[in-house]
Each structure stands twice: as C-alpha cells, then as structure tokens.
Enzyme design. Structure first.
Site, PDB file in Angstrom:
ATOM      1  N   ARG A  57       0.845  -1.211   0.000  1.00  0.00           N
ATOM      2  CA  ARG A  57       0.000   0.000   0.000  1.00  0.00           C
ATOM      3  C   ARG A  57       0.880   1.261   0.000  1.00  0.00           C
ATOM      4  O   ARG A  57       1.049   1.923  -1.021  1.00  0.00           O
ATOM      5  CB  ARG A  57      -0.942  -0.040   1.222  1.00  0.00           C
ATOM      6  N   ASP A  58       1.488   1.554   1.128  1.00  0.00           N
ATOM      7  CA  ASP A  58       2.297   2.778   1.221  1.00  0.00           C
ATOM      8  C   ASP A  58       3.452   2.726   0.217  1.00  0.00           C
ATOM      9  O   ASP A  58       3.796   3.725  -0.417  1.00  0.00           O
ATOM     10  CB  ASP A  58       2.850   2.884   2.654  1.00  0.00           C
TER      11      ASP A  58
ATOM     12  N   HIS B  81       5.831   4.529  12.686  1.00  0.00           N
ATOM     13  CA  HIS B  81       5.784   4.514  11.205  1.00  0.00           C
ATOM     14  C   HIS B  81       6.715   5.635  10.739  1.00  0.00           C
ATOM     15  O   HIS B  81       6.346   6.805  10.717  1.00  0.00           O
ATOM     16  CB  HIS B  81       4.329   4.771  10.774  1.00  0.00           C
TER      17      HIS B  81
ATOM     18  N   HIS C 257       9.299   7.404   8.047  1.00  0.00           N
ATOM     19  CA  HIS C 257       9.851   7.559   6.692  1.00  0.00           C
ATOM     20  C   HIS C 257      11.316   7.982   6.825  1.00  0.00           C
ATOM     21  O   HIS C 257      11.731   8.499   7.856  1.00  0.00           O
ATOM     22  CB  HIS C 257       9.021   8.565   5.897  1.00  0.00           C
TER      23      HIS C 257
ATOM     24  N   CYS D  23       4.259   9.382   0.398  1.00  0.00           N
ATOM     25  CA  CYS D  23       2.868   9.778   0.217  1.00  0.00           C
ATOM     26  C   CYS D  23       2.789  10.787  -0.919  1.00  0.00           C
ATOM     27  O   CYS D  23       3.562  11.746  -0.954  1.00  0.00           O
ATOM     28  CB  CYS D  23       2.349  10.367   1.518  1.00  0.00           C
TER      29      CYS D  23
ATOM     30  N   ASN E  52       9.409   4.461   3.385  1.00  0.00           N
ATOM     31  CA  ASN E  52       9.437   4.014   4.780  1.00  0.00           C
ATOM     32  C   ASN E  52      10.785   3.402   5.119  1.00  0.00           C
ATOM     33  O   ASN E  52      11.551   3.061   4.224  1.00  0.00           O
ATOM     34  CB  ASN E  52       8.404   2.904   4.981  1.00  0.00           C
TER      35      ASN E  52
HETATM   36  C1  HMG Z   1     -10.661  11.230   1.245  1.00  0.00           C
HETATM   37  C2  HMG Z   1     -11.051  11.500  -0.165  1.00  0.00           C
HETATM   38  C3  HMG Z   1     -11.917  10.360  -0.709  1.00  0.00           C
HETATM   39  C4  HMG Z   1     -11.816  12.783  -0.213  1.00  0.00           C
HETATM   40  O1  HMG Z   1     -11.972  13.212  -1.532  1.00  0.00           O
HETATM   41  P1  HMG Z   1     -13.071  14.298  -1.907  1.00  0.00           P
HETATM   42  O2  HMG Z   1     -12.795  14.718  -3.296  1.00  0.00           O
HETATM   43  O3  HMG Z   1     -13.094  15.347  -0.883  1.00  0.00           O
HETATM   44  O4  HMG Z   1     -14.382  13.448  -1.683  1.00  0.00           O
HETATM   45  P2  HMG Z   1     -15.531  12.880  -2.559  1.00  0.00           P
HETATM   46  O5  HMG Z   1     -16.325  12.094  -1.607  1.00  0.00           O
HETATM   47  O6  HMG Z   1     -16.172  13.972  -3.347  1.00  0.00           O
HETATM   48  O7  HMG Z   1     -14.831  11.852  -3.576  1.00  0.00           O
HETATM   49  C5  HMG Z   1     -14.203  12.206  -4.766  1.00  0.00           C
HETATM   50  C6  HMG Z   1     -14.234  11.054  -5.740  1.00  0.00           C
HETATM   51  O8  HMG Z   1     -13.584   9.920  -5.137  1.00  0.00           O
HETATM   52  C7  HMG Z   1     -14.500   8.823  -5.051  1.00  0.00           C
HETATM   53  N1  HMG Z   1     -14.230   8.161  -3.780  1.00  0.00           N
HETATM   54  C8  HMG Z   1     -14.369   8.693  -2.572  1.00  0.00           C
HETATM   55  N2  HMG Z   1     -14.030   7.797  -1.669  1.00  0.00           N
HETATM   56  C9  HMG Z   1     -13.694   6.682  -2.326  1.00  0.00           C
HETATM   57  C10 HMG Z   1     -13.260   5.416  -1.898  1.00  0.00           C
HETATM   58  N3  HMG Z   1     -13.109   5.121  -0.642  1.00  0.00           N
HETATM   59  N4  HMG Z   1     -12.986   4.493  -2.834  1.00  0.00           N
HETATM   60  C11 HMG Z   1     -13.148   4.775  -4.138  1.00  0.00           C
HETATM   61  N5  HMG Z   1     -13.543   5.981  -4.602  1.00  0.00           N
HETATM   62  C12 HMG Z   1     -13.821   6.906  -3.683  1.00  0.00           C
HETATM   63  C13 HMG Z   1     -15.860   9.434  -5.072  1.00  0.00           C
HETATM   64  O9  HMG Z   1     -16.824   8.490  -5.507  1.00  0.00           O
HETATM   65  C14 HMG Z   1     -15.671  10.567  -6.030  1.00  0.00           C
HETATM   66  O10 HMG Z   1     -15.643  10.041  -7.357  1.00  0.00           O
HETATM   67  P3  HMG Z   1     -16.333  10.845  -8.565  1.00  0.00           P
HETATM   68  O11 HMG Z   1     -17.760  10.985  -8.177  1.00  0.00           O
HETATM   69  O12 HMG Z   1     -15.602  12.167  -8.634  1.00  0.00           O
HETATM   70  O13 HMG Z   1     -16.065   9.942  -9.740  1.00  0.00           O
HETATM   71  C15 HMG Z   1      -9.815  11.640  -1.072  1.00  0.00           C
HETATM   72  O14 HMG Z   1      -9.136  12.792  -0.691  1.00  0.00           O
HETATM   73  C16 HMG Z   1      -8.924  10.453  -0.961  1.00  0.00           C
HETATM   74  O15 HMG Z   1      -9.248   9.345  -1.405  1.00  0.00           O
HETATM   75  N6  HMG Z   1      -7.749  10.603  -0.385  1.00  0.00           N
HETATM   76  C17 HMG Z   1      -6.838   9.487  -0.268  1.00  0.00           C
HETATM   77  C18 HMG Z   1      -5.589   9.973   0.193  1.00  0.00           C
HETATM   78  C19 HMG Z   1      -4.602   8.833   0.346  1.00  0.00           C
HETATM   79  O16 HMG Z   1      -4.860   7.676   0.066  1.00  0.00           O
HETATM   80  N7  HMG Z   1      -3.421   9.232   0.794  1.00  0.00           N
HETATM   81  C20 HMG Z   1      -2.354   8.303   1.059  1.00  0.00           C
HETATM   82  C21 HMG Z   1      -2.556   7.515   2.281  1.00  0.00           C
HETATM   83  S1  HMG Z   1      -2.180   8.373   3.761  1.00  0.00           S
HETATM   84  C22 HMG Z   1      -0.527   8.077   3.997  1.00  0.00           C
HETATM   85  O17 HMG Z   1       0.113   7.575   3.136  1.00  0.00           O
HETATM   86  C23 HMG Z   1       0.068   8.355   5.311  1.00  0.00           C
HETATM   87  C24 HMG Z   1       0.211   7.070   6.160  1.00  0.00           C
HETATM   88  C25 HMG Z   1      -1.136   6.502   6.486  1.00  0.00           C
HETATM   89  O18 HMG Z   1       0.924   6.077   5.444  1.00  0.00           O
HETATM   90  C26 HMG Z   1       0.981   7.384   7.440  1.00  0.00           C
HETATM   91  C27 HMG Z   1       2.046   8.408   7.266  1.00  0.00           C
HETATM   92  O19 HMG Z   1       3.112   8.146   6.768  1.00  0.00           O
HETATM   93  O20 HMG Z   1       1.712   9.526   7.696  1.00  0.00           O
END
Ligand code: HMG
Length: 601
Positions: free
Chosen positions: A13-14, A211, A213, A244, A253
């Site tokens: 994933r990450d 966690h 990086h 990210c 990481n």
């Molecule tokens: C949170 C939202 C969804 C808000 O996104 P948004 O644009 O505010 O919300 P929305 O509800 O309007 O959704 C936009 C589009 O995404 C779709 N959608 C909405 N949700 C989903 C879902 N679950 N699965 C599939 N599709 C989804 C939804 O259907 C829509 O599609 P459209 O109608 O435009 O075709 C968006 O900003 C997002 O997906 N962000 C993901 C960010 C992400 O994955 N970041 C990386 C992980 S975090 C990380 O790496 C840090 C970590 C955890 O490892 C720890 C660290 O190191 O800190």
C-alpha cells in the site's frame, strides 16, 4: 525488555501508492504472497481510496478479489488490513471480505487538507463514523496519525496536536495508533520526547506503533529509539519503498530488510526470514525498475553476488521494455538496426573479435555523421557480435599500418582521429554496449560514447603498451572519462579491468548478467531516454564538453551564456517542457519531435 516485535508490512500500500507507472495487479498480489512467504504476518494489502487521489491503487478491488489474497485470507495465518478514508471505502472493503481496516488522520491542518480534503476536526468526525461502521460490520480498526513532527505546508507539529488525534483515534475504538513521521524529518530525540509526552498523558505504549519515513536517513534510528522507549510494533516497507503523494519530497518508509537485520542482531524476534525477504525486495525493485533503498539488502546481495543479477533482472523482467528492432543497413563488418528514434550499430566480425577494419571505421563515421543532422534520430548505440565488444585496430599481417612508415601512419592517424572525434562530437546520445572484452581502440570506442552498459564478463584493457604502442588517439576520451590517476594506471598496467570495477567507479551505468539481458538493459535505457528531451541532452553534452576543455575560462562562460539563451527561446524544447509540467503532463520527447517534424511537412 520484550525481545519480540511485530512488523506491519506496508509495502503493497504505502510502498506502491506513489509509484508513477501503473504496477500490474499480478505484481502487487505476487508481492503480497512473497512477503507472506518471508514470514510477514501483517501486510497492508491496498487502500480503497479515491482513484483520482491515488491512481496507482485504483485496482484495489482486483487485488482484494485475487486468488492470492483470497487464499491467504482463508489461511487465517495473516492479517491483510486495508486503508480506508470514508464510509465508501469501508463498504467496498467489507464487500470483498476484508476483516481489518485502517483509518488515517493528520495531526496538522495543511496535510489533512491535501491528503483527505478536510480539516482535522472534519477528519476526526469522518474517522469516528468509519470506525463505528467498520466495527458494526465486524471489522477491527487501526488508526494512523500523520505528520507527527512536521507538516509539509504548516511546518512543525505541536505535540499537543498529536496527543489530541491519538486520543481521539483510541477513543473511537482503534485498537492501535501508528505514529507517522510522514515527512521523515524526526530524529531519535524527537521520537523519545513525543513518546514521553503521550505516555505522560495517559496513552499506553501497548496501543502505539511507529511509522517512520527515511527522508533524512533517521528512520532506523527512530525505530530503535521507539523500541527503547517501549514501542513494539513498527510499520515498514520492503526495499524501503513508499512515500505519500501528498507529502512532497518525502521518501519511503524504513526498509523492512533493515529493520529485520537490526532486530536480528539485537536478538529481538521479528518472525521474518531475511534470506527470503532480501530476494523479495530485489524482485519488486526489478519489477519497478528502481534500486533498493535497503542498505542491508544491498550489502547482502553484493556479498552473495546477487547485486548484478538484480540489476540485470531489473532490466529484463519488465516486458514493456523490449523494443522492436528493424535492420536498416548491412555492410562489411557492420549491421545497423533502428527502433523509433534509436539506432543500434553492431560490429559484426566476430571471428576477428570485431577488430576495426578501414571499411568499418569509414562506415561507422558515415553513420554517426549522417545521423548528426537527422532530427528523427536521437540515440545511437554500438555493440559487438560474438564474444568480444571490439579488439581494437586490425593488427593482421596484411592490414595493419604499424611499422609501415610515414604516409600510412598519417592516414591511419587521420582515420582514427575522425572515428573517435565524430562519435565524441555527435549531438545524439551515444551508448556503448560492452557485450564482452574491449582492447585498445575498442576501449576508445567505449569511452568516446556518453554512456556505457556491460555484461558481467565484459572488460576493458588498454593493451597497447604490451605491444610497444600507446593509446594515442583514444587518450583524449579515455583520460577524460577515467580521470588522470586511473587512466595512468590503466595504461601503464595494461591490465584487464572488469565491468564490475568500471561500474563501481561510475564508468558503466549497469552490468547485466548476459547478452540478452544487456540487450534488455539497452532497450530499457533507450525507453527511459524518451522522457528526456534530445535538444536538452545536446545542450547538456555541450556544457560537459566545454567545462572539460575550458573549465573556468571565458570560453566556458561564453558558451554557457549562448546555451542559456537557446534554452530560453520561445520555440525551445524547454518552453514546451515547462508548459507540459505546469499542466501535470510527462513529455514523451520522441513523440514531440515526431509531431514537430510532421508539422513542418
Ligand atoms: C478522502 C477522499 C476520498 C476525499 O476526496 P473528496 O474529493 O473530498 O471526496 P468525494 O467524496 O467527493 O470523492 C471524490 C471522488 O472519489 C470517489 N471516492 C471517494 N471515496 C472513495 C473510496 N473510498 N474508494 C473509491 N472511490 C472513492 C468518489 O466516488 C468521487 O468520485 P467521482 O464521483 O468524482 O467519480 C480523497 O481525498 C482520498 O481518497 N484521499 C486518499 C488519500 C490517500 O490515500 N493518501 C495516502 C494515504 S495516507 C498516507 O500515506 C500516510 C500514512 C497513512 O501512510 C501514514 C504516514 O506516513 O503519515
């Protein structure tokens, strides 16, 4: 101290979420299987997030319904959590039989907005909803808090903000909170201070994970410090993959291999078999076409002689980098093939070790000269057929001019000078593919080129002194590329210098295990080079040439100014490249060049 730790492998994933080229689903699922086979028992399989936000993981459904993931889930010997940002994510994950999800929040506002498009407060409310729904569906929930030390937009994160989010996540029912140094900026003293604050404010260390990086090279030290503070669960990523997409500049990481190596040495059990994990890291890097970020893996691979194989694997396992080559000309001792904007010249006198005849020299000069003004050609590679790359000048009894006196010596000097100078002055990217040993003038060919690839059996030998000769015409290129001390030693010892030594010195870009893999490495390099502008490379070559010949002199300054002006012109490649960059598009410069030529017709 407890001598056991739990590793949460976040590579699938990450590790993959920030990789630009789409990784095939089968590679992702095979990675999960291999990680499992290495002994990892908690593997974050994917995330169900907006495909617009993280396109790399848009195949999350395919991953979750793959045979591999289903079979592994059935064994009940592994946990495969899935990252979800909202109710939609939980619902989808549940429909694929996922039994554990992870919710994620940022301790800071800037990253929260960039990552999940909401404020920290809104994120907390959303995570509460998600956790409650997941629990209703019978899932367990892990929490992540990002940016524990700093936020890419807001700067340093106050400890109180981290404390608040950690308490919220635990309060809403997360069984554990992983403390994410998303930017990889923290150091062990920051780690100790934060853990102390959390502990002093009633957070049990049993509910925390680390966690880290590795942007500033502190990740492993941070893990160790957190371990000494009492943390027993750590997230890591095989080969140190990751980062990210919403944390600009942050790297991957901590590498799982490094973590396992460190804990093994300390007598702390991880349950992971390093002997299986290291090849897994090498394998995924070969699939992604990137080097490992794990120092332990690199050291172990080098020791077992696998480093080179991994380089070769990296160039051959990717089916996307096999180019189609079409023969375009054939003459005595040379065959030329073309693939798009690339030419490949094969020296074809295998019985004579591809020793250079007068005709071959003239033909090589002619190919390089005519392509210099051909804007449909951007790159030229030269390789040998058979066992040798090139054994240098033809020293046959009836063919060599050595010892024949002035007129033929002059002719030979002019011929050789023209050969090496034409290659050296070529505005195209030139690549020597050392398929085997090179001697004398063959070494000159290799070092008049910009870049070199080699098989592990290849070598170079400035053998001239053994025959009472010296590497006269080629010295210009050899000394420039090798540097004075190494060139002097190579000339004086006339020894065989293996490809691995050249690679260590940065004189060979990659070493492949055999000829097919050398071809694959070439195809891969030529493909990479499509994404750098040939006009820009022409300027780069000129900059290098002028700093070598006139470094620190006015001539250099004048040339730089001239190149700078060229670069800034409204119709320059740079003007197009910057516009495309602003539009978020990557430029295929071969297509651009083709389009430019067609519009001229
Ligand atoms: C949170 C939202 C969804 C808000 O996104 P948004 O644009 O505010 O919300 P929305 O509800 O309007 O959704 C936009 C589009 O995404 C779709 N959608 C909405 N949700 C989903 C879902 N679950 N699965 C599939 N599709 C989804 C939804 O259907 C829509 O599609 P459209 O109608 O435009 O075709 C968006 O900003 C997002 O997906 N962000 C993901 C960010 C992400 O994955 N970041 C990386 C992980 S975090 C990380 O790496 C840090 C970590 C955890 O490892 C720890 C660290 O190191 O800190």
């Amino acid at each position: 101290m407890d001598s056991k730790v739990t590793i949460v492998e976040v590579g699938p994933r990450d590790g993959l979420q920030n990789i630009k080229n789409q990784v095939p689903t089968e590679v992702k699922t095979e990675l999960i299987q291999r990680l499992y086979d290495s002994g990892l028992r908690i593997i974050e399989a994917t995330s169900v997030v907006s495909p617009k936000a993280v396109p790399q993981l848009k195949d999350c459904r395919e991953v979750l319904q793959s045979k591999t993931v289903k079979q592994l889930a059935q064994t009940h010997s592994v946990r495969l959590p899935v990252l979800v940002p909202n109710i939609k994510g939980v619902t989808i994950a549940h429909s694929y039989g996922v039994s554990e999800v992870a919710v994620f929040l940022s301790a800071s506002e800037g990253f929260s907005r960039a990552n999940i498009n909401c404020t920290v407060d809104q994120g907390i409310a959303r995570a509460r909803e998600v956790t409650s729904e997941a629990k209703k569906l019978g899932m367990i929930v892990r929490g992540y808090v990002s940016c524990i030390f700093a936020d890419p937009f807001d700067g340093p994160t106050p400890e109180s903000a981290v404390l608040r989010v950690v308490k919220e996540l635990l309060g809403m029912g997360c069984y554990q909170v992983s403390l994410g140094d998303t930017l990889g900026v923290g150091s062990p003293s920051d780690v100790r201070k934060l853990i102390q604050t959390l502990h002093d404010n009633g957070v049990s260390l049993r509910h925390l994970a680390g966690h880290f990086h590795d942007t500033y090279g502190q990740a492993l030290a941070n893990v160790w410090e957190a371990y000494k503070c009492g943390i027993r669960v750590f997230d890591s990523s095989v080969a140190g993959l990751g980062g990210c997409p919403f944390a600009p500049g942050a790297t991957g990481n901590v590498a799982t291999e490094d973590l396992v190596y460190m804990f093994n040495r300390a007598g702390v059990t991880t349950g992971v078999d390093l002997d299986k994990l290291v090849p897994t890291g090498r394998w995924i890097c070969s699939k992604l076409g990137i080097p490992t970020a794990s120092r332990a893996s690199a050291a172990i691979s080098a020791k077992s002689g696998k480093g080179m194989a991994s380089q070769a694997d990296r160039n051959t396992n990717n089916p996307a980098i096999r180019l189609e080559w079409k023969e375009v000309s054939k003459s005595e001792g040379l065959i030329t093939h073309r693939s798009g904007a690339s030419l490949r010249i094969t020296m074809n006198r295998p019985k004579n070790g591809n020793a250079l005849t007068t005709t071959m020299i003239e033909d090589i000069v002619s190919i390089f000269s005519s392509s210099a003004n051909d804007s449909t050609i951007s790159r030229i590679a030269i390789i040998g057929s058979g066992k040798f790359f090139c054994t240098g000048m033809d020293l046959g009894k009836s063919t060599t001019p050595v010892g024949t006196g002035e007129p033929s010596a002059n002719e030979q000097y002019e011929r050789l000078h023209r050969l090496f100078e034409t290659i050296d002055q070529s505005p195209k990217v030139t690549i020597a593919c050392l398929n085997g040993p090179a001697f004398g003038g063959g070494v000159g060919l290799a070092f008049a080129c910009d870049l070199r690839l080699a098989t592990k059996d290849a070598s170079v030998m400035l053998s001239e002194a053994r025959l009472g000769l010296c590497p006269a015409t080629i010295s210009k290129y050899v000394v420039r590329e090798l540097g004075v001390p190494f060139a002097r030693e190579a000339m004086m010892s006339a020894r065989r210098i293996p490809a691995t030594e050249l690679e260590t010195k940065g004189l060979v870009k990659a070493v492949a295990s055999d000829r097919p893999q050398l071809q694959s490495a070439l195809d891969s390099l030529l493909t990479e080079l499509r994404f750098v502008s040939s006009d820009a490379l022409k300027m780069c070559k000129e900059l290098v040439r002028v700093s070598w010949a006139h470094g620190g002199q006015q001539t250099q300054e004048t040339a730089i100014k001239h190149i700078f002006k060229q670069m800034m012109k409204p119709d320059s490649a740079g003007s197009h490249g910057v516009k495309e960059f602003q539009a978020g598009r990557k430029v295929d410069w071969d297509l651009y060049q083709r389009g430019k030529l067609q519009s001229k017709l």
